[in-house]
Design a protein around this motif. Structure first.
Motif, PDB file in Angstrom:
ATOM      1  N   TYR A  80      -1.586   0.965  -4.887  1.00 54.59           N
ATOM      2  CA  TYR A  80      -1.147  -0.345  -4.418  1.00 54.59           C
ATOM      3  C   TYR A  80      -0.568  -1.132  -5.583  1.00 54.59           C
ATOM      4  CZ  TYR A  80      -5.824  -1.940  -6.050  1.00 54.59           C
ATOM      5  OH  TYR A  80      -6.955  -2.207  -6.785  1.00 54.59           O
ATOM      6  N   HIS A  81       0.430  -1.945  -5.255  1.00 56.48           N
ATOM      7  CA  HIS A  81       1.122  -2.719  -6.289  1.00 56.48           C
ATOM      8  C   HIS A  81       1.939  -3.817  -5.623  1.00 56.48           C
ATOM      9  CE1 HIS A  81       5.112  -0.992  -5.398  1.00 56.48           C
ATOM     10  NE2 HIS A  81       4.509   0.176  -5.242  1.00 56.48           N
ATOM     11  N   PRO A  82       2.308  -4.872  -6.356  1.00 55.14           N
ATOM     12  CA  PRO A  82       3.127  -5.942  -5.781  1.00 55.14           C
ATOM     13  C   PRO A  82       4.534  -5.453  -5.424  1.00 55.14           C
ATOM     14  CG  PRO A  82       2.108  -6.643  -7.843  1.00 55.14           C
ATOM     15  CD  PRO A  82       1.936  -5.163  -7.749  1.00 55.14           C
ATOM     16  N   HIS A  83       5.183  -6.187  -4.528  1.00 55.69           N
ATOM     17  CA  HIS A  83       6.515  -5.810  -4.039  1.00 55.69           C
ATOM     18  C   HIS A  83       7.332  -7.061  -3.718  1.00 55.69           C
ATOM     19  CE1 HIS A  83       9.269  -2.947  -2.184  1.00 55.69           C
ATOM     20  NE2 HIS A  83       8.367  -1.996  -2.162  1.00 55.69           N
ATOM     21  N   PRO A  84       7.217  -8.148  -4.518  1.00 53.40           N
ATOM     22  CA  PRO A  84       7.987  -9.353  -4.194  1.00 53.40           C
ATOM     23  C   PRO A  84       9.471  -9.107  -4.471  1.00 53.40           C
ATOM     24  CG  PRO A  84       6.905  -9.626  -6.310  1.00 53.40           C
ATOM     25  CD  PRO A  84       6.457  -8.286  -5.770  1.00 53.40           C
ATOM     26  N   PHE A 107      13.006   1.228   2.216  1.00 52.66           N
ATOM     27  CA  PHE A 107      13.239   2.459   1.437  1.00 52.66           C
ATOM     28  C   PHE A 107      13.989   2.023   0.190  1.00 52.66           C
ATOM     29  CE2 PHE A 107      16.642   2.156   4.639  1.00 52.66           C
ATOM     30  CZ  PHE A 107      17.777   2.164   3.840  1.00 52.66           C
ATOM     31  N   HIS A 108      13.720   2.671  -0.929  1.00 54.11           N
ATOM     32  CA  HIS A 108      14.336   2.184  -2.171  1.00 54.11           C
ATOM     33  C   HIS A 108      14.173   3.162  -3.312  1.00 54.11           C
ATOM     34  CE1 HIS A 108      10.338   0.997  -3.851  1.00 54.11           C
ATOM     35  NE2 HIS A 108      10.049   0.691  -2.592  1.00 54.11           N
ATOM     36  N   CYS A 109      14.977   2.904  -4.366  1.00 52.39           N
ATOM     37  CA  CYS A 109      14.757   3.591  -5.628  1.00 52.39           C
ATOM     38  C   CYS A 109      13.491   3.006  -6.237  1.00 52.39           C
ATOM     39  CB  CYS A 109      15.938   3.377  -6.560  1.00 52.39           C
ATOM     40  SG  CYS A 109      15.727   4.231  -8.145  1.00 52.39           S
ATOM     41  N   HIS A 110      12.568   3.865  -6.725  1.00 52.40           N
ATOM     42  CA  HIS A 110      11.323   3.362  -7.323  1.00 52.40           C
ATOM     43  C   HIS A 110      11.446   3.161  -8.833  1.00 52.40           C
ATOM     44  CE1 HIS A 110       7.085   2.299  -7.271  1.00 52.40           C
ATOM     45  NE2 HIS A 110       7.069   2.493  -5.957  1.00 52.40           N
ATOM     46  N   LEU A 111      12.660   3.316  -9.383  1.00 48.72           N
ATOM     47  CA  LEU A 111      12.900   2.794 -10.725  1.00 48.72           C
ATOM     48  C   LEU A 111      13.002   1.289 -10.490  1.00 48.72           C
ATOM     49  CD1 LEU A 111      13.463   5.799 -11.087  1.00 48.72           C
ATOM     50  CD2 LEU A 111      15.417   5.224 -12.501  1.00 48.72           C
ATOM     51  N   PHE A 133      13.634   8.140  -4.764  1.00 52.34           N
ATOM     52  CA  PHE A 133      13.735   7.570  -3.428  1.00 52.34           C
ATOM     53  C   PHE A 133      12.355   7.536  -2.820  1.00 52.34           C
ATOM     54  CE2 PHE A 133      15.198   7.011   0.950  1.00 52.34           C
ATOM     55  CZ  PHE A 133      16.368   6.293   0.802  1.00 52.34           C
ATOM     56  N   HIS A 134      11.957   6.348  -2.399  1.00 59.57           N
ATOM     57  CA  HIS A 134      10.649   6.154  -1.771  1.00 59.57           C
ATOM     58  C   HIS A 134      10.859   5.570  -0.383  1.00 59.57           C
ATOM     59  CE1 HIS A 134       6.650   4.880  -0.821  1.00 59.57           C
ATOM     60  NE2 HIS A 134       6.853   3.606  -1.072  1.00 59.57           N
ATOM     61  N   VAL A 135      10.137   6.104   0.595  1.00 59.28           N
ATOM     62  CA  VAL A 135      10.204   5.585   1.960  1.00 59.28           C
ATOM     63  C   VAL A 135       8.820   5.064   2.325  1.00 59.28           C
ATOM     64  CG1 VAL A 135      10.884   6.059   4.339  1.00 59.28           C
ATOM     65  CG2 VAL A 135      11.868   7.432   2.479  1.00 59.28           C
ATOM     66  N   HIS A 136       8.763   3.823   2.779  1.00 55.67           N
ATOM     67  CA  HIS A 136       7.482   3.239   3.197  1.00 55.67           C
ATOM     68  C   HIS A 136       6.998   3.881   4.498  1.00 55.67           C
ATOM     69  CE1 HIS A 136       7.560  -0.806   0.809  1.00 55.67           C
ATOM     70  NE2 HIS A 136       8.083   0.178   0.106  1.00 55.67           N
ATOM     71  N   ASP A 137       5.708   3.799   4.724  1.00 56.02           N
ATOM     72  CA  ASP A 137       5.050   4.168   5.993  1.00 56.02           C
ATOM     73  C   ASP A 137       4.906   5.670   6.239  1.00 56.02           C
ATOM     74  OD1 ASP A 137       3.906   3.687   8.631  1.00 56.02           O
ATOM     75  OD2 ASP A 137       5.820   4.369   9.425  1.00 56.02           O
ATOM     76  N   TRP A 149       0.874  -1.179   0.000  1.00 57.65           N
ATOM     77  CA  TRP A 149       0.000   0.000   0.000  1.00 57.65           C
ATOM     78  C   TRP A 149       0.902   1.218   0.000  1.00 57.65           C
ATOM     79  CZ3 TRP A 149      -4.067  -2.746  -0.951  1.00 57.65           C
ATOM     80  CH2 TRP A 149      -4.142  -4.032  -0.420  1.00 57.65           C
ATOM     81  N   HIS A 150       1.237   1.693  -1.193  1.00 57.59           N
ATOM     82  CA  HIS A 150       2.253   2.733  -1.357  1.00 57.59           C
ATOM     83  C   HIS A 150       1.741   4.072  -0.824  1.00 57.59           C
ATOM     84  CE1 HIS A 150       5.488   4.713  -4.028  1.00 57.59           C
ATOM     85  NE2 HIS A 150       4.856   5.691  -3.413  1.00 57.59           N
ATOM     86  N   GLY A 151       2.470   4.611   0.170  1.00 49.94           N
ATOM     87  CA  GLY A 151       2.103   5.910   0.750  1.00 49.94           C
ATOM     88  C   GLY A 151       1.317   5.793   2.032  1.00 49.94           C
TER      89      GLY A 151
HETATM   90 CU1  C2O Z   1       5.623   1.782  -4.539  1.00 54.71          CU
HETATM   91 CU2  C2O Z   1       8.295   0.076  -1.982  1.00 54.71          CU
HETATM   92  O1  C2O Z   1       6.965   0.850  -3.318  1.00 54.71           O
END
Ligand code: C2O
Ligand code: CU
Length: 436
Positions: A102-106, A417-421, A359-363, A64-66
């Protein structure tokens, strides 16, 4: 809605076929259908539960992104859903009205699973209307329209191209733009002002959105909610995973095309291979001969993000490469950062290799303090969870790590946390943090 007020959604990840204009249908994946997924919608303060069943034949996850939520509900690589299994995360919505997704994250497979079609929007509404969300256009599908933007390439037999070019390290750039899974899309505009919730759900491409006639529009929201006041713009840059809500005014009978403009060197020196020089039509807007009246845009929308960098207890640096962050590849068993619950930190983000990243940070949702040492443009003045990181232009963000409702702190599972490319994420440009 259940007896205790919990809003329940069910999603089934399944295989399907889509007509993208090739000679044969394209094998795709979707939630509940052939491609993409339904828009989920909940209110601030509401309890939600999602029952996700995986029927795609491979282990996957749904993130659940964001969303601000306990780590074991996050849907990252630590919450796999095997084929045939059902996962039932639940949480309480505790953040501003916003356009999430929302999207997969395996682990290692995110690009493939998202590109095959597993993505959808998750909209949060503010019933108390503490902000001006309620005075913006808000009739879903009429004057409040989601735009999930993706680029794909098709093989002659209709299959999606899945292997990125060897020339470019950025990942797969497509030559066909899909909006909500539709090639060559248009929208019939029926109101004087239309709000578009734009999501860049592409795996690698950064778009610079402009209108064919150069018209001005207003940005009203960033990733995590409304901006303090509408931002007049003629171009809008969105890297993968980012969202923006824009309001576009039209007069009866006119047409305009939302495009992605070529912007050489936007992503760093000579980044033609990152798509900087591509010109793509995204969506045609066709205004009806009579338009319904729209309220004027409110001048004030929401309070500015209230994270004070003066409260920061520490600064962490993250240098992003195409396979690493700070020189290390993702390790499911390593915690890269332990953050104190309730504390504010400054995260200093840079490109490690002369290429563009984000750069994306979860939560969490964060506040952008500066970009390349300068104050951020107004379009970055709202809450963000994903930010473009260009080479040579470090981005500093301030983040407050509040525990979500129901989280005990150190619940075991980490956040990412990760690059969203997505190719970079899958190749190891990801790390893990815990809030304790
Ligand atoms: Cu949209 Cu860790 O992802
Ligand atoms: Cu990257």
């Amino acid at each position: 809605v259940e007896g205790d007020g919990t809003r329940v959604f069910t999603l089934r990840m399944q295989r399907g076929r889509s007509d993208f204009g090739a000679s044969r249908p394209t094998p795709t994946w979707g939630f509940d259908g052939d491609y993409l997924g339904p828009t989920l919608r909940a209110e601030i303060g509401e309890k939600v539960r999602v029952e996700v069943t995986n029927a795609v034949g491979e282990t996957s996850t749904v993130h659940w992104h964001g969303m601000h939520l306990p780590p074991e509900m996050d849907g990252g690589p630590h919450q796999p859903i095997a084929h045939g299994a059902t996962w039932k995360p639940h949480w309480t919505i505790d953040q501003p009205a916003s356009t999430l997704w929302y999207h997969p994250h395996p682990h290692g497979q995110t690009a493939a699973h998202v590109r095959r079609g597993l993505a959808g929007m998750f909209l949060l509404d503010d019933p108390a209307a503490k902000t001006h969300d309620g005075t913006l256009p808000r009739t879903y599908g009429v004057d409040d329209v989601p735009l999930i933007v993706q680029d794909v390439s098709l093989e002659d037999d209709g299959r999606l191209v899945e292997t990125p070019s060897l020339l470019s390290s950025i990942g797969l750039l497509g030559d066909t733009v899909l909006v909500n899974g539709t090639p060559g899309p248009y929208v019939d505009v029926t109101a004087e002002r239309t709000r578009f919730r734009v999501l860049n759900a592409s795996s690698a491409r950064t778009y610079t959105f402009v209108f064919s006639d150069g018209r001005e529009f207003h940005q009203v929201a960033t990733d995590g909610g409304l901006v303090p006041s509408p931002v007049p713009l003629r171009d809008l840059v969105l890297s993968p995973g980012e969202r923006a809500e824009i309001v576009v005014g039209m007069t009866a009978g006119e047409r305009t095309v939302l495009r992605s403009a070529p912007t050489p060197d936007r992503l760093g020196p000579r980044n033609r291979l990152a798509g900087d020089e591509d010109h793509l039509d995204v969506l045609e807007l066709r205004a009806a001969t009579r338009l319904s009246a729209s309220a004027p845009l409110p001048r004030r929308l929401a309070p500015a993000p209230d994270v004070d960098p003066g409260d920061a207890v520490r600064t962490r640096r993250f240098s992003v490469g195409s396979q690493t962050i700070n020189g290390r590849r993702m390790d499911m068993d390593r915690i890269d950062a332990q953050v104190e619950a309730g504390s504010t930190e400054i995260w200093d983000l840079s490109s490690d290799d002369g290429g563009p990243h984000n750069f994306h940070v979860h939560d969490v949702q964060f506040r952008v303090l500066d970009v390349g040492g300068e104050k951020p443009v107004a379009a970055l003045h709202g809450w963000k969870d994903t930010v473009l990181v260009r080479p040579g232009r470090d981005v500093r963000v301030a983040v407050r790590f509040n525990l979500p409702p129901g989280a005990a702190g150190d619940d075991g599972a980490p956040y990412m946390f990760h690059c969203h490319l997505l190719r970079h994420e899958d190749s190891g440009a990801m790390g893990q943090f815990v809030v304790v």
